[in-house]
Design a protein around this motif. Structure first.
Motif, mmCIF file in Angstrom:
data_model
loop_
_atom_site.group_PDB
_atom_site.id
_atom_site.type_symbol
_atom_site.label_atom_id
_atom_site.label_comp_id
_atom_site.label_asym_id
_atom_site.label_seq_id
_atom_site.Cartn_x
_atom_site.Cartn_y
_atom_site.Cartn_z
ATOM 1 N N VAL A 135 21.390 -2.998 24.401
ATOM 2 C CA VAL A 135 21.637 -1.935 25.363
ATOM 3 C C VAL A 135 22.541 -0.909 24.688
ATOM 4 O O VAL A 135 23.612 -1.265 24.179
ATOM 5 C CB VAL A 135 22.320 -2.446 26.641
ATOM 6 N N THR A 136 22.119 0.339 24.685
ATOM 7 C CA THR A 136 22.929 1.418 24.134
ATOM 8 C C THR A 136 23.538 2.206 25.282
ATOM 9 O O THR A 136 22.818 2.748 26.123
ATOM 10 C CB THR A 136 22.077 2.344 23.249
ATOM 11 N N ALA A 137 24.860 2.235 25.340
ATOM 12 C CA ALA A 137 25.591 2.961 26.378
ATOM 13 C C ALA A 137 25.988 4.316 25.818
ATOM 14 O O ALA A 137 26.849 4.413 24.948
ATOM 15 C CB ALA A 137 26.823 2.174 26.802
ATOM 16 N N ILE A 138 25.324 5.367 26.310
ATOM 17 C CA ILE A 138 25.495 6.724 25.762
ATOM 18 C C ILE A 138 26.391 7.529 26.691
ATOM 19 O O ILE A 138 26.124 7.641 27.886
ATOM 20 C CB ILE A 138 24.134 7.426 25.636
ATOM 21 N N ASP A 139 27.450 8.102 26.153
ATOM 22 C CA ASP A 139 28.304 8.987 26.937
ATOM 23 C C ASP A 139 29.012 9.950 25.993
ATOM 24 O O ASP A 139 29.483 9.554 24.917
ATOM 25 C CB ASP A 139 29.328 8.203 27.757
ATOM 26 N N ALA A 140 29.098 11.217 26.411
ATOM 27 C CA ALA A 140 29.708 12.249 25.571
ATOM 28 C C ALA A 140 31.219 12.331 25.729
ATOM 29 O O ALA A 140 31.891 12.982 24.925
ATOM 30 C CB ALA A 140 29.088 13.608 25.888
ATOM 31 N N SER A 141 31.777 11.698 26.752
ATOM 32 C CA SER A 141 33.209 11.811 27.038
ATOM 33 C C SER A 141 34.031 10.948 26.088
ATOM 34 O O SER A 141 33.852 9.732 26.046
ATOM 35 C CB SER A 141 33.486 11.379 28.480
ATOM 36 N N PRO A 142 34.979 11.534 25.355
ATOM 37 C CA PRO A 142 35.850 10.706 24.509
ATOM 38 C C PRO A 142 36.625 9.665 25.306
ATOM 39 O O PRO A 142 36.778 8.525 24.851
ATOM 40 C CB PRO A 142 36.785 11.732 23.865
ATOM 41 N N ALA A 143 37.102 10.038 26.488
ATOM 42 C CA ALA A 143 37.885 9.095 27.287
ATOM 43 C C ALA A 143 37.029 7.935 27.761
ATOM 44 O O ALA A 143 37.430 6.765 27.661
ATOM 45 C CB ALA A 143 38.507 9.814 28.479
ATOM 46 N N GLN A 144 35.827 8.230 28.280
ATOM 47 C CA GLN A 144 34.970 7.165 28.769
ATOM 48 C C GLN A 144 34.523 6.251 27.626
ATOM 49 O O GLN A 144 34.456 5.029 27.779
ATOM 50 C CB GLN A 144 33.766 7.753 29.501
ATOM 51 N N HIS A 145 34.223 6.841 26.477
ATOM 52 C CA HIS A 145 33.842 6.038 25.316
ATOM 53 C C HIS A 145 34.986 5.115 24.908
ATOM 54 O O HIS A 145 34.761 3.931 24.585
ATOM 55 C CB HIS A 145 33.456 6.947 24.160
ATOM 56 N N ALA A 146 36.212 5.619 24.945
ATOM 57 C CA ALA A 146 37.370 4.799 24.587
ATOM 58 C C ALA A 146 37.562 3.654 25.576
ATOM 59 O O ALA A 146 37.877 2.525 25.182
ATOM 60 C CB ALA A 146 38.624 5.664 24.514
ATOM 61 N N PHE A 147 37.396 3.937 26.874
ATOM 62 C CA PHE A 147 37.479 2.867 27.872
ATOM 63 C C PHE A 147 36.443 1.784 27.563
ATOM 64 O O PHE A 147 36.740 0.588 27.578
ATOM 65 C CB PHE A 147 37.218 3.409 29.282
ATOM 66 N N ALA A 148 35.202 2.205 27.327
ATOM 67 C CA ALA A 148 34.118 1.254 27.080
ATOM 68 C C ALA A 148 34.401 0.409 25.846
ATOM 69 O O ALA A 148 34.186 -0.814 25.841
ATOM 70 C CB ALA A 148 32.796 1.999 26.931
ATOM 71 N N ASP A 149 34.889 1.038 24.803
ATOM 72 C CA ASP A 149 35.170 0.305 23.565
ATOM 73 C C ASP A 149 36.278 -0.716 23.771
ATOM 74 O O ASP A 149 36.194 -1.852 23.286
ATOM 75 C CB ASP A 149 35.542 1.290 22.466
ATOM 76 N N ARG A 150 37.307 -0.322 24.507
ATOM 77 C CA ARG A 150 38.429 -1.225 24.756
ATOM 78 C C ARG A 150 38.003 -2.423 25.607
ATOM 79 O O ARG A 150 38.431 -3.552 25.376
ATOM 80 C CB ARG A 150 39.562 -0.454 25.441
ATOM 81 N N MET A 151 37.131 -2.184 26.592
ATOM 82 C CA MET A 151 36.752 -3.255 27.508
ATOM 83 C C MET A 151 35.614 -4.116 26.992
ATOM 84 O O MET A 151 35.604 -5.337 27.180
ATOM 85 C CB MET A 151 36.364 -2.659 28.861
ATOM 86 N N PHE A 152 34.625 -3.478 26.346
ATOM 87 C CA PHE A 152 33.378 -4.186 26.063
ATOM 88 C C PHE A 152 32.926 -4.107 24.607
ATOM 89 O O PHE A 152 31.816 -4.546 24.286
ATOM 90 C CB PHE A 152 32.267 -3.630 26.960
ATOM 91 N N GLY A 153 33.766 -3.591 23.741
ATOM 92 C CA GLY A 153 33.389 -3.509 22.335
ATOM 93 C C GLY A 153 33.050 -4.856 21.728
ATOM 94 O O GLY A 153 32.244 -4.947 20.788
ATOM 95 N N HIS A 154 33.634 -5.930 22.278
ATOM 96 C CA HIS A 154 33.386 -7.273 21.754
ATOM 97 C C HIS A 154 31.970 -7.764 22.027
ATOM 98 O O HIS A 154 31.544 -8.781 21.462
ATOM 99 C CB HIS A 154 34.387 -8.262 22.373
ATOM 100 N N LEU A 155 31.214 -7.036 22.871
ATOM 101 C CA LEU A 155 29.842 -7.449 23.168
ATOM 102 C C LEU A 155 28.832 -6.970 22.132
ATOM 103 O O LEU A 155 27.646 -7.261 22.244
ATOM 104 C CB LEU A 155 29.427 -6.943 24.558
ATOM 105 N N ARG A 183 24.812 -6.720 20.764
ATOM 106 C CA ARG A 183 23.863 -6.560 21.876
ATOM 107 C C ARG A 183 24.177 -5.309 22.687
ATOM 108 O O ARG A 183 23.271 -4.660 23.203
ATOM 109 C CB ARG A 183 23.857 -7.788 22.778
ATOM 110 N N LEU A 184 25.462 -4.957 22.801
ATOM 111 C CA LEU A 184 25.864 -3.710 23.449
ATOM 112 C C LEU A 184 26.323 -2.738 22.380
ATOM 113 O O LEU A 184 27.253 -3.026 21.614
ATOM 114 C CB LEU A 184 26.990 -3.949 24.459
ATOM 115 N N ARG A 185 25.677 -1.596 22.315
ATOM 116 C CA ARG A 185 26.047 -0.539 21.380
ATOM 117 C C ARG A 185 26.645 0.608 22.172
ATOM 118 O O ARG A 185 26.052 1.070 23.154
ATOM 119 C CB ARG A 185 24.819 -0.049 20.610
ATOM 120 N N LEU A 186 27.803 1.088 21.767
ATOM 121 C CA LEU A 186 28.478 2.197 22.430
ATOM 122 C C LEU A 186 28.285 3.452 21.596
ATOM 123 O O LEU A 186 28.729 3.518 20.443
ATOM 124 C CB LEU A 186 29.965 1.885 22.602
ATOM 125 N N ALA A 187 27.600 4.439 22.170
ATOM 126 C CA ALA A 187 27.280 5.674 21.448
ATOM 127 C C ALA A 187 27.980 6.845 22.115
ATOM 128 O O ALA A 187 27.653 7.198 23.254
ATOM 129 C CB ALA A 187 25.777 5.906 21.422
#
Length: 229
Positions: free
Chosen positions: A72-92, A95-99
């Protein structure tokens, strides 16, 4: 205000700072407390999936943990939202890609890469559909599905637009200054026509009425479409 100002800097910050759990359910409706779940996306086993405008990636994390996609690729242009996602779910990962990317740019650069695309009040709401929908069609493999939840009417009760026109809605800069951003709140037939123009077929539109009737409540349009193939 510059073109790169992050108007999502404040959104969901409180929850992101206190709650890092993977949600146990996938919720489409505006109130986030009912309606259908991930079954609208079909069987995701071994599929490549992307969340368009994923925010803190809570929906994407749920799919990665509970539905066995290839990725699953989670796409978001917001630096803040991307940082939240990385902090919470980067360990996934993997299988989870944060873009961190503009959805149109990402999709346009990835022809035929995805089996399923979805948006839950995300990029579909905040990107001109005349740009986003054709890019989504390009990024989907033949037979791939696009599924999205969007507002059935404006928050506060004003009706959805009868044409592809945006509405300016309140937002805040990172410094807390008042500004606006554009949201596309369109009637069901307008979405159907826009999807057909972008090359999609088998379009369905379902209305889920507002659940609580408060001043911030709104109904939900659940829209599905396929790329022919």
């Amino acid at each position: 205000m510059t073109a790169r100002t992050d108007l999502w800097h404040h959104y969901g910050r409180g929850r992101a700072e206190r709650d890092h759990a993977v949600d146990d359910a996938f919720r489409w409706v505006w109130s986030q407390d009912g309606g259908p779940g991930a079954e609208l996306l079909g069987d995701l086993t071994g599929r490549n999936v992307a969340d368009l405008g994923a925010g803190a990636a809570r929906h994407a994390a749920h799919l990665a943990v509970h539905h066995e996609p290839a990725r699953v690729t989670a796409i978001d242009a917001s630096p803040a939202q991307h940082a939240f996602a990385d902090r919470m779910f980067g360990h996934l990962a993997p299988r989870l890609r944060l873009a961190r990317a503009d959805a149109v740019a990402h999709l346009s650069a990835a022809p035929g890469s995805y089996d399923v695309l979805y948006s839950v009040f995300g990029a579909v709401d905040f990107t001109d559909p005349r740009r986003l929908l054709p890019a989504a069609a390009v990024a989907l493999r033949p037979g791939g599905r696009l599924v999205f939840a969007t507002l059935a009417q404006h928050v506060g009760g004003a009706p959805a637009r009868p044409a592809v026109l945006a509405t300016d809605i309140p937002a805040r800069t990172p410094e807390g200054e008042a500004t606006t951003l554009r949201r596309w709140v369109l009637q069901g037939p307008v979405w159907t026509a826009a999807l057909a123009e972008a090359g999609f077929t088998a379009v369905t539109v379902e209305v889920r009425p507002a659940r609580h009737g408060g001043p911030r409540d709104a109904g939900t349009l659940l829209v599905t479409a396929r790329r022919p193939g």
